[in-house]
Design a protein around this motif. Structure first.
Motif, PDB file in Angstrom:
ATOM      1  N   ILE A   1      45.017  41.865  43.151  1.00  8.02           N
ATOM      2  CA  ILE A   1      44.070  40.790  42.852  1.00  8.02           C
ATOM      3  C   ILE A   1      42.714  41.132  43.453  1.00  8.02           C
ATOM      4  CG2 ILE A   1      43.483  38.376  43.351  1.00  8.02           C
ATOM      5  CD1 ILE A   1      46.552  37.791  43.135  1.00  8.02           C
ATOM      6  N   SER A   2      42.709  41.585  44.699  1.00  2.00           N
ATOM      7  CA  SER A   2      41.460  41.934  45.374  1.00  2.00           C
ATOM      8  C   SER A   2      40.735  43.088  44.705  1.00  2.00           C
ATOM      9  CB  SER A   2      41.736  42.299  46.838  1.00  2.00           C
ATOM     10  OG  SER A   2      42.266  41.188  47.520  1.00  2.00           O
ATOM     11  N   CYS A   3      41.476  43.951  44.045  1.00  3.04           N
ATOM     12  CA  CYS A   3      40.883  45.096  43.337  1.00  3.04           C
ATOM     13  C   CYS A   3      40.601  44.773  41.870  1.00  3.04           C
ATOM     14  CB  CYS A   3      41.805  46.310  43.438  1.00  3.04           C
ATOM     15  SG  CYS A   3      41.958  46.958  45.104  1.00  3.04           S
ATOM     16  N   ASN A   4      40.685  43.488  41.510  1.00  2.00           N
ATOM     17  CA  ASN A   4      40.385  43.029  40.153  1.00  2.00           C
ATOM     18  C   ASN A   4      41.345  43.636  39.128  1.00  2.00           C
ATOM     19  OD1 ASN A   4      38.885  41.277  38.582  1.00  2.00           O
ATOM     20  ND2 ASN A   4      37.404  42.845  38.010  1.00  2.00           N
TER      21      ASN A   4
ATOM     22  N   LEU B   1      43.250  34.021  47.332  1.00  2.00           N
ATOM     23  CA  LEU B   1      42.649  35.152  46.618  1.00  2.00           C
ATOM     24  C   LEU B   1      42.448  34.829  45.137  1.00  2.00           C
ATOM     25  CD1 LEU B   1      44.446  38.215  48.208  1.00  2.00           C
ATOM     26  CD2 LEU B   1      42.017  37.644  48.361  1.00  2.00           C
ATOM     27  N   CYS B   2      43.374  34.108  44.544  1.00  2.00           N
ATOM     28  CA  CYS B   2      43.197  33.706  43.140  1.00  2.00           C
ATOM     29  C   CYS B   2      41.959  32.832  42.990  1.00  2.00           C
ATOM     30  CB  CYS B   2      44.434  32.979  42.627  1.00  2.00           C
ATOM     31  SG  CYS B   2      45.837  34.082  42.346  1.00  2.00           S
TER      32      CYS B   2
ATOM     33  N   TYR C   1      38.800  35.183  43.419  1.00  2.00           N
ATOM     34  CA  TYR C   1      38.554  36.095  42.305  1.00  2.00           C
ATOM     35  C   TYR C   1      38.706  35.444  40.928  1.00  2.00           C
ATOM     36  CZ  TYR C   1      38.326  39.686  45.813  1.00  2.00           C
ATOM     37  OH  TYR C   1      37.949  40.436  46.899  1.00  2.00           O
ATOM     38  N   ASN C   2      38.778  34.111  40.913  1.00  2.00           N
ATOM     39  CA  ASN C   2      38.795  33.363  39.647  1.00  2.00           C
ATOM     40  C   ASN C   2      39.972  33.763  38.746  1.00  2.00           C
ATOM     41  OD1 ASN C   2      37.596  31.311  38.118  1.00  2.00           O
ATOM     42  ND2 ASN C   2      36.580  32.796  36.806  1.00  2.00           N
TER      43      ASN C   2
ATOM     44  N   ARG D   1      36.595  35.869  32.532  1.00  2.00           N
ATOM     45  CA  ARG D   1      36.069  36.706  33.605  1.00  2.00           C
ATOM     46  C   ARG D   1      34.550  36.672  33.662  1.00  2.00           C
ATOM     47  NH1 ARG D   1      39.163  39.769  37.177  1.00  2.00           N
ATOM     48  NH2 ARG D   1      41.245  39.039  36.825  1.00  2.00           N
TER      49      ARG D   1
END
Length: 129
Positions: free
Chosen positions: A67-70, A97-98, A101-102, A127
């Motif tokens: 998630i952090s790395c998209n 995190l969700c 990062y939307n 996105r």
């Protein structure tokens, strides 16, 4: 889309039923899951799922890193808020995190149904570049 699957022990059967019902939609996407959830869903549905460690052994952290790395577009996290065991993954960090990062996330079957139907219609082009 890249879809991550996580289910607490008491919700694994529900995740299997959900993935069975929506296998036609889910099969068009890249799936990953924590170890036990991924193994059980793959065996029951035949879906191709990239499996990580079990949630309590670091699988949730592996998905959090993606998630952090998209690298995750949607999270289905069926959690048991009533009978949660200490050994089950803690949802606070991954849900935070969700939000950061939307990432659309479903923590119950009703929301998962709505998100999967929106995904099938092509409504999840959310996105921010």
């Amino acid at each position: 889309m890249n879809i991550a699957l996580i289910a607490h022990d008491a919700k694994k059967e529900l995740m299997i039923q959900f993935c069975t019902a929506y296998s036609g939609i889910l099969g068009k996407h890249n799936l990953c899951a924590t170890g036990t959830t991924g193994k059980q869903v793959a065996e029951a549905t035949g879906l191709k799922i990239e499996k990580y460690l079990a949630g309590s052994q670091g699988g949730c952290q592996q998905i959090s890193a993606k998630i952090s790395c998209n690298e995750i577009d949607l999270l289905l996290f069926f959690r048991d808020p009533i009978n949660r065991k200490v050994s089950e993954p803690d949802e606070r960090d991954i849900l935070r995190l969700c939000d950061v990062y939307n990432i659309p996330v479903a923590t119950n079957i009703a929301t998962a149904d709505a998100l999967i139907m929106a995904l099938d219609r092509g409504d999840l082009d959310y996105r921010i570049p």
